[in-house]
Design an enzyme around this catalytic site. Structure first.
Site, PDB file in Angstrom:
ATOM      1  N   GLY A  71       0.792  -1.226   0.000  1.00  0.00           N
ATOM      2  CA  GLY A  71       0.000   0.000   0.000  1.00  0.00           C
ATOM      3  C   GLY A  71       0.823   1.275   0.000  1.00  0.00           C
ATOM      4  CB  THR A  72       3.712   2.460   2.021  1.00  0.00           C
ATOM      5  OG1 THR A  72       3.041   2.416   3.280  1.00  0.00           O
ATOM      6  CG2 THR A  72       4.661   3.650   2.009  1.00  0.00           C
ATOM      7  CD  GLN A 181      -7.263  -1.725   6.574  1.00  0.00           C
ATOM      8  OE1 GLN A 181      -7.979  -2.691   6.768  1.00  0.00           O
ATOM      9  NE2 GLN A 181      -6.023  -1.646   7.061  1.00  0.00           N
ATOM     10  CG  HIS A 203       0.074  -7.033   4.685  1.00  0.00           C
ATOM     11  ND1 HIS A 203      -0.188  -6.635   5.971  1.00  0.00           N
ATOM     12  CD2 HIS A 203       0.433  -5.917   4.016  1.00  0.00           C
ATOM     13  CE1 HIS A 203      -0.002  -5.332   6.087  1.00  0.00           C
ATOM     14  NE2 HIS A 203       0.379  -4.875   4.907  1.00  0.00           N
ATOM     15  CB  THR A 239      13.610  -8.980 -10.389  1.00  0.00           C
ATOM     16  OG1 THR A 239      14.783  -8.731 -11.158  1.00  0.00           O
ATOM     17  CG2 THR A 239      13.117 -10.390 -10.634  1.00  0.00           C
ATOM     18  CB  CYS A 326       1.498   2.991   8.980  1.00  0.00           C
ATOM     19  SG  CYS A 326       1.601   1.479   8.012  1.00  0.00           S
TER      20      CYS A 326
END
Length: 394
Positions: A71-72, A181, A203, A239, A326
């Site tokens: 996400g970040t 979310q 995740h 990669t 976070c």
């Protein structure tokens, strides 16, 4: 001691079938997708299949999906890519006060570099004011970034209504949503919402950490964050994380047939826990929209510190959080609670409980009992300390 894991908004436990699929990929499909030999082509095909799968879940073309580390990176890739690609002296970018730090911190960075930033306020449930958005849109607005499902409150923004406002006011403005979310928990259709970009993550849905994806509509020009080998159609060099991508795909496959049915079960579980807390604990406040994502419950307890309550529950094998993982080490970690106008006496006593398919009714009931006991004990302790201090003064 049995563990009850209720911090699923921070991360979920990897599904055993996902782990098995990733292990098989690492051992048997280990080629570099950019290699021209058979092993490379096989790895490339595995990535292609997941790309098509992700696209099908949000109603877009597979060539509009790019894989990231999560996400970040996805939020940074889109926001920075849009802004850095523009050469105009006057630019306006719009977001909301309750976004994830990976959005707000980027907006703050650009504000420091003389780009006009508008941060929309929210109401007590965490919704932006659509009229305020409409009033702030203009010809200089190049980007609107609004989170679809809030990570601390569970509030769901009306992305269809926001998309209409953005495109009616300025068809050339890019509309982005951090949907980390919400992905594979709440249905999303990027075409129906007129979204130009979307951020997703593995995740949060029982997939591996370090894997995610972004949707970037064809024709939207972004300046890449990374340059090098030109992977991901020159949008994200490096990669590809083939085991992570394959694991992400397996997590999606495991959820796509059942997550809509799961939604109602989770909603009832959340309601059960709220009813139990309201029956057994005095002076509490449930924050956010009652009709928001059932996966997130944000609740405040007066005369209790959230961090102390967290550790009291941890000692009983119950894991919750005090907000976004976070921002848990930042001084401004309560910025979301401040944005919704939560009273000061409730802010310090706030915890986030976030659900998954693995939580049972018995788990919910045990959590209620543990919270009720912990809150009662902590309040008595605080009362005793205040009494002692008062006696010392006298």
């Amino acid at each position: 001691m049995k563990e009850i894991y209720l911090d699923n908004a921070a991360t979920t436990r990897v599904h055993p079938q996902v782990a098995e699929k990733m292990m098989d990929t690492m051992l048997n499909n280990y080629g570099n997708p950019s290699s021209l030999h058979r092993l490379g082509i096989r790895a490339e095909q595995a990535v292609k299949e997941v790309r098509e799968l992700v696209a099908a879940t949000i109603n877009c073309q597979s060539q509009d999906i790019y894989f990231t580390s999560g996400g970040t990176e996805g939020n940074n890739m889109i926001i920075k890519g849009i802004v850095e690609n523009k050469q105009r002296s006057r630019m306006r970018i719009i977001t909301s006060a309750t976004e994830h730090p990976s959005v707000l911190d980027v907006f703050s960075f650009y504000e420091e570099h003389q780009i006009e930033v508008v941060v929309l306020g929210v109401d007590e449930q965490g919704h932006i004011d659509l009229d305020e958005l409409k009033a702030t849109m203009n010809a200089s607005t190049i980007l609107v970034s609004i989170m679809g499902v809030n990570n601390e409150l569970g509030t769901i923004q009306d992305l269809k209504a926001i998309g209409r406002i953005v495109k009616q006011a300025n068809p050339n403005c890019v509309f982005h949503s951090d949907f980390v979310q919400g992905y594979m928990k709440i249905p999303i259709d990027v075409e129906a919402c007129q979204l130009d970009a979307l951020t997703m993550c593995s995740h949060k849905i029982f997939g591996p950490k370090g894997a995610g994806a972004v949707y970037i509509k064809k024709g939207i020009n972004l300046k890449p964050l990374l340059r090098g080998g030109g992977q991901e159609n020159n949008m994200r060099s490096g990669t590809e994380n083939v085991p992570g991508i394959v694991g992400f795909g397996e997590a999606i496959r495991l959820r796509k047939e059942s997550y809509l049915d799961e939604l109602e079960a989770i909603r009832e579980l959340r309601s059960r826990l709220i009813r139990g807390l309201e029956d057994q604990v005095e002076d509490i406040k449930v924050n956010g929209d009652p009709n928001g994502s059932p996966y997130v419950l944000n609740v405040s307890f007066n005369r209790v510190r959230g961090e102390v309550l967290l550790h009291s529950l941890e000692a009983k094998g119950i894991y919750v959080s005090t907000g976004s993982a976070c921002s848990s080490h930042k001084k401004e970690k309560q910025y979301v609670l401040k944005a919704i106008g939560l009273l000061e006496e409730y802010k310090e006593g706030t915890i986030r409980i976030s659900f998954s398919k693995d939580i049972t009714k018995e788990d919910a009931d045990e959590t209620v009992r543990a919270i009720a006991e912990a809150v009662a004990s902590l309040r008595l302790l605080i009362k005793a300390r205040r009494k002692n201090k008062s006696q010392e003064k006298n």
